[in-house]
Design a protein around this motif. Structure first.
Motif, PDB file in Angstrom:
ATOM      1  N   VAL A 123       0.835  -1.204   0.000  1.00  0.00           N
ATOM      2  CA  VAL A 123       0.000   0.000   0.000  1.00  0.00           C
ATOM      3  C   VAL A 123       0.870   1.255   0.000  1.00  0.00           C
ATOM      4  O   VAL A 123       0.600   2.223  -0.729  1.00  0.00           O
ATOM      5  N   TYR A 124       1.925   1.260   0.817  1.00  0.00           N
ATOM      6  CA  TYR A 124       2.828   2.415   0.851  1.00  0.00           C
ATOM      7  C   TYR A 124       3.444   2.653  -0.531  1.00  0.00           C
ATOM      8  O   TYR A 124       3.442   3.783  -1.042  1.00  0.00           O
ATOM      9  N   ILE A 125       3.995   1.611  -1.131  1.00  0.00           N
ATOM     10  CA  ILE A 125       4.639   1.744  -2.441  1.00  0.00           C
ATOM     11  C   ILE A 125       3.624   2.172  -3.488  1.00  0.00           C
ATOM     12  O   ILE A 125       3.905   3.017  -4.363  1.00  0.00           O
ATOM     13  N   TRP A 126       2.423   1.625  -3.409  1.00  0.00           N
ATOM     14  CA  TRP A 126       1.382   1.949  -4.391  1.00  0.00           C
ATOM     15  C   TRP A 126       0.996   3.421  -4.315  1.00  0.00           C
ATOM     16  O   TRP A 126       0.860   4.092  -5.344  1.00  0.00           O
ATOM     17  N   ILE A 127       0.840   3.964  -3.127  1.00  0.00           N
ATOM     18  CA  ILE A 127       0.414   5.357  -2.964  1.00  0.00           C
ATOM     19  C   ILE A 127       1.488   6.316  -3.455  1.00  0.00           C
ATOM     20  O   ILE A 127       1.212   7.242  -4.230  1.00  0.00           O
ATOM     21  N   PHE A 128       2.739   6.100  -3.027  1.00  0.00           N
ATOM     22  CA  PHE A 128       3.791   7.064  -3.366  1.00  0.00           C
ATOM     23  C   PHE A 128       4.241   6.949  -4.815  1.00  0.00           C
ATOM     24  O   PHE A 128       4.776   7.919  -5.363  1.00  0.00           O
ATOM     25  N   ARG A 129       4.048   5.815  -5.433  1.00  0.00           N
ATOM     26  CA  ARG A 129       4.377   5.695  -6.851  1.00  0.00           C
ATOM     27  C   ARG A 129       3.237   6.162  -7.745  1.00  0.00           C
ATOM     28  O   ARG A 129       3.440   6.368  -8.941  1.00  0.00           O
ATOM     29  N   SER A 130       2.049   6.324  -7.172  1.00  0.00           N
ATOM     30  CA  SER A 130       0.882   6.687  -7.980  1.00  0.00           C
ATOM     31  C   SER A 130       0.618   8.186  -8.007  1.00  0.00           C
ATOM     32  O   SER A 130      -0.183   8.645  -8.841  1.00  0.00           O
ATOM     33  N   THR A 131       1.233   8.945  -7.121  1.00  0.00           N
ATOM     34  CA  THR A 131       0.983  10.386  -7.057  1.00  0.00           C
ATOM     35  C   THR A 131       2.225  11.147  -7.519  1.00  0.00           C
ATOM     36  O   THR A 131       3.349  10.730  -7.250  1.00  0.00           O
ATOM     37  N   PRO A 132       2.054  12.265  -8.209  1.00  0.00           N
ATOM     38  CA  PRO A 132       3.216  13.053  -8.670  1.00  0.00           C
ATOM     39  C   PRO A 132       4.020  13.604  -7.500  1.00  0.00           C
ATOM     40  O   PRO A 132       3.482  13.874  -6.417  1.00  0.00           O
ATOM     41  N   ALA A 133       5.301  13.779  -7.737  1.00  0.00           N
ATOM     42  CA  ALA A 133       6.185  14.283  -6.683  1.00  0.00           C
ATOM     43  C   ALA A 133       5.803  15.699  -6.274  1.00  0.00           C
ATOM     44  O   ALA A 133       5.873  16.052  -5.088  1.00  0.00           O
ATOM     45  N   LEU A 134       5.388  16.530  -7.233  1.00  0.00           N
ATOM     46  CA  LEU A 134       5.016  17.910  -6.906  1.00  0.00           C
ATOM     47  C   LEU A 134       3.797  17.941  -5.992  1.00  0.00           C
ATOM     48  O   LEU A 134       3.730  18.743  -5.047  1.00  0.00           O
ATOM     49  N   VAL A 135       2.816  17.067  -6.242  1.00  0.00           N
ATOM     50  CA  VAL A 135       1.632  17.002  -5.393  1.00  0.00           C
ATOM     51  C   VAL A 135       2.007  16.596  -3.974  1.00  0.00           C
ATOM     52  O   VAL A 135       1.514  17.161  -2.989  1.00  0.00           O
ATOM     53  N   GLN A 136       2.911  15.625  -3.842  1.00  0.00           N
ATOM     54  CA  GLN A 136       3.341  15.189  -2.511  1.00  0.00           C
ATOM     55  C   GLN A 136       4.044  16.323  -1.764  1.00  0.00           C
ATOM     56  O   GLN A 136       3.784  16.549  -0.566  1.00  0.00           O
ATOM     57  N   LEU A 137       4.917  17.045  -2.446  1.00  0.00           N
ATOM     58  CA  LEU A 137       5.624  18.144  -1.784  1.00  0.00           C
ATOM     59  C   LEU A 137       4.657  19.243  -1.343  1.00  0.00           C
ATOM     60  O   LEU A 137       4.789  19.793  -0.238  1.00  0.00           O
ATOM     61  N   LEU A 138       3.691  19.561  -2.175  1.00  0.00           N
ATOM     62  CA  LEU A 138       2.723  20.602  -1.805  1.00  0.00           C
ATOM     63  C   LEU A 138       1.848  20.149  -0.637  1.00  0.00           C
ATOM     64  O   LEU A 138       1.478  20.962   0.230  1.00  0.00           O
ATOM     65  N   LEU A 139       1.505  18.869  -0.584  1.00  0.00           N
ATOM     66  CA  LEU A 139       0.726  18.368   0.548  1.00  0.00           C
ATOM     67  C   LEU A 139       1.525  18.451   1.842  1.00  0.00           C
ATOM     68  O   LEU A 139       0.996  18.859   2.885  1.00  0.00           O
ATOM     69  N   PHE A 140       2.801  18.057   1.795  1.00  0.00           N
ATOM     70  CA  PHE A 140       3.629  18.151   3.002  1.00  0.00           C
ATOM     71  C   PHE A 140       3.858  19.610   3.391  1.00  0.00           C
ATOM     72  O   PHE A 140       3.946  19.932   4.584  1.00  0.00           O
ATOM     73  N   LEU A 176      13.060  17.633   2.272  1.00  0.00           N
ATOM     74  CA  LEU A 176      13.799  16.448   2.722  1.00  0.00           C
ATOM     75  C   LEU A 176      12.846  15.292   3.005  1.00  0.00           C
ATOM     76  O   LEU A 176      13.076  14.157   2.548  1.00  0.00           O
ATOM     77  N   VAL A 177      11.772  15.542   3.733  1.00  0.00           N
ATOM     78  CA  VAL A 177      10.833  14.472   4.083  1.00  0.00           C
ATOM     79  C   VAL A 177      10.103  13.966   2.837  1.00  0.00           C
ATOM     80  O   VAL A 177       9.975  12.750   2.618  1.00  0.00           O
ATOM     81  N   GLY A 178       9.625  14.891   2.015  1.00  0.00           N
ATOM     82  CA  GLY A 178       8.878  14.478   0.837  1.00  0.00           C
ATOM     83  C   GLY A 178       9.708  13.663  -0.142  1.00  0.00           C
ATOM     84  O   GLY A 178       9.267  12.612  -0.623  1.00  0.00           O
ATOM     85  N   LEU A 179      10.928  14.113  -0.440  1.00  0.00           N
ATOM     86  CA  LEU A 179      11.781  13.381  -1.379  1.00  0.00           C
ATOM     87  C   LEU A 179      12.242  12.046  -0.794  1.00  0.00           C
ATOM     88  O   LEU A 179      12.377  11.059  -1.527  1.00  0.00           O
ATOM     89  N   THR A 180      12.478  11.991   0.516  1.00  0.00           N
ATOM     90  CA  THR A 180      12.899  10.740   1.133  1.00  0.00           C
ATOM     91  C   THR A 180      11.801   9.687   1.045  1.00  0.00           C
ATOM     92  O   THR A 180      12.058   8.522   0.678  1.00  0.00           O
ATOM     93  N   LEU A 241      19.129  13.604  -8.311  1.00  0.00           N
ATOM     94  CA  LEU A 241      19.871  14.851  -8.474  1.00  0.00           C
ATOM     95  C   LEU A 241      19.083  15.852  -9.299  1.00  0.00           C
ATOM     96  O   LEU A 241      18.947  17.028  -8.926  1.00  0.00           O
ATOM     97  N   LYS A 242      18.547  15.401 -10.412  1.00  0.00           N
ATOM     98  CA  LYS A 242      17.765  16.306 -11.257  1.00  0.00           C
ATOM     99  C   LYS A 242      16.388  16.591 -10.660  1.00  0.00           C
ATOM    100  O   LYS A 242      15.821  17.653 -10.882  1.00  0.00           O
ATOM    101  N   GLY A 243      15.858  15.626  -9.893  1.00  0.00           N
ATOM    102  CA  GLY A 243      14.542  15.813  -9.303  1.00  0.00           C
ATOM    103  C   GLY A 243      14.511  16.834  -8.193  1.00  0.00           C
ATOM    104  O   GLY A 243      13.432  17.343  -7.846  1.00  0.00           O
ATOM    105  N   VAL A 249       9.829  25.209  -6.257  1.00  0.00           N
ATOM    106  CA  VAL A 249       8.484  25.756  -6.060  1.00  0.00           C
ATOM    107  C   VAL A 249       8.222  26.057  -4.588  1.00  0.00           C
ATOM    108  O   VAL A 249       7.293  26.800  -4.261  1.00  0.00           O
ATOM    109  N   LEU A 250       9.033  25.461  -3.695  1.00  0.00           N
ATOM    110  CA  LEU A 250       8.902  25.718  -2.260  1.00  0.00           C
ATOM    111  C   LEU A 250       9.833  26.823  -1.794  1.00  0.00           C
ATOM    112  O   LEU A 250       9.977  27.039  -0.584  1.00  0.00           O
ATOM    113  N   ALA A 251      10.490  27.503  -2.724  1.00  0.00           N
ATOM    114  CA  ALA A 251      11.437  28.589  -2.409  1.00  0.00           C
ATOM    115  C   ALA A 251      12.634  28.072  -1.623  1.00  0.00           C
ATOM    116  O   ALA A 251      13.188  28.786  -0.778  1.00  0.00           O
ATOM    117  N   VAL A 252      13.053  26.831  -1.901  1.00  0.00           N
ATOM    118  CA  VAL A 252      14.277  26.287  -1.323  1.00  0.00           C
ATOM    119  C   VAL A 252      15.431  26.678  -2.235  1.00  0.00           C
ATOM    120  O   VAL A 252      15.371  26.489  -3.454  1.00  0.00           O
TER     121      VAL A 252
END
Length: 343
Positions: A123-140, A176-180, A241-243, A249-252
């Motif tokens: 379930v964990y792998i399914w959720i994080f592989r199914s949603t875009p990285a940008l959406v995850q970062l904005l949610l966090f 850091l948390v979102g990308l990890t 590295l490229k990701g 978008v988070l002003a990092v």
């Protein structure tokens, strides 16, 4: 009286081509025949066309004044750019390292005989592989709207420590948390695939010999699994590295965000983007070289003929051949070189 062999005409001398099957097995080689390599004019023509197109592209990039290479040279080692590059490298190393640690735990859960652990990992792998990285970062980044406070205490009971998420999750920690968590989902599948690539019979043989689980893991599973893990892990490292550029978008203040701040003030968009592009290419090239040698290390014993020579070894061999050819051409006719000169 002449024999039939004397009456038959002598065979004509022909050149032996690459498609000629040659003399029968066990027959003496014909000293008059010589092997002629098959000519491939199409390969030479296609290579010439490809090199011409590549030279045209390089020439157009170098001579195009719109790139403003003088501005690129001025900002390439600027302090703000180097600070952004340092943060990018730090985020890449930390997120990928923590991601593989968590991914190894998830892969172990996926391979477990416990159905609960297998299901939770899936379930964990399914959720994080199914949603875009940008959406995850904005949610966090907006987690404060969902959970204003986070507490530590007894489950479903009183909380001993309470922290406001607004003060806890800044832009850098959110990245850091979102990308990890994202990298852990992909790393879990990479590790699981590497473990499954090991022959099951070897594990059974190790168990029959009475080897401990730690020794089986260290001496049998890991060395063979790394042959499958390293190539994919290298691609993950380059992608991570490229990701990291997405966290702009988070002003990092990563590499991309640092150059964006410059061209928003100076309006030199193209040269500043070229600064980031060249840095990404340089770091990716270094990582690719490291991946090559790590793959070579774990490929020991995989082939009977041994490891192929490295590019540096090939260059040294070519240099020795050129020196030998130059020495042979410089030597007078009929003169014999000494063993030291041949070397």
């Amino acid at each position: 009286m002449a024999t039939p062999q004397d009456v038959l005409p002598a065979p004509a001398r022909t050149e032996k081509t690459a498609h000629d099957p040659g003399p029968p097995v066990g027959a003496a080689p014909d000293p008059s025949a010589r092997l002629v390599a098959r000519r491939r004019p199409g390969q030479w023509v296609s290579a010439a066309v490809a090199l011409s197109l590549f030279a045209m592209v390089v020439n157009s990039v170098i001579r195009n004044k719109a790139f403003q290479w003088d501005v690129v040279a001025d900002w390439f080692t600027a302090t703000s750019v180097l600070n952004g590059l340092t943060l990018t490298l730090w985020l890449t190393a930390v997120t990928l390292g923590l991601g593989f640690v968590l991914g190894t735990v998830l892969a172990t859960m996926r391979l477990s005989t416990n159905p609960v652990l297998r299901t939770l990992s899936w379930v964990y792998i399914w959720i994080f592989r199914s949603t875009p990285a940008l959406v995850q970062l904005l949610l966090f980044f907006n987690i404060g709207a969902l959970y204003p406070t986070l507490g530590l205490g007894i489950p479903f009971g009183p909380e001993f420590i309470t922290v406001k998420t607004v003060n806890l999750f800044g832009p850098t920690l959110t990245a850091l948390v979102g990308l990890t968590l994202l990298e852990a989902a992909y790393a879990a599948e990479v590790v699981r695939g590497g473990i499954l690539s090991v022959d099951r019979g070897q594990l059974e043989a190790a168990s029959a010999l009475g080897l401990s689980r730690w020794r089986v893991l260290r001496r049998i599973i890991v060395p063979q699994a790394m042959r499958s893990i390293v190539p994919t892990a290298g691609n993950m490292l380059i992608s991570a590295l490229k990701g990291t550029s997405i966290i702009s978008v988070l002003a990092v203040s990563d590499l991309l965000y640092s150059v964006q701040l410059v061209y928003l003030q100076s309006y030199q968009v193209i040269p500043m983007l070229m600064v980031a592009t060249i840095w990404y290419i340089v770091i990716t090239t270094v990582l690719s070289i490291g991946q090559y040698y790590v793959e070579r290390y774990y490929a020991k014993g995989a082939t009977r003929d041994g490891l192929p020579p490295t590019p540096l070894q090939k260059a040294r061999a070519a240099y020795r051949r050129l020196r030998a050819a130059a020495a042979d051409s410089a030597a007078p006719a009929g003169a014999e070189l000494t063993p030291g000169e041949k070397r």
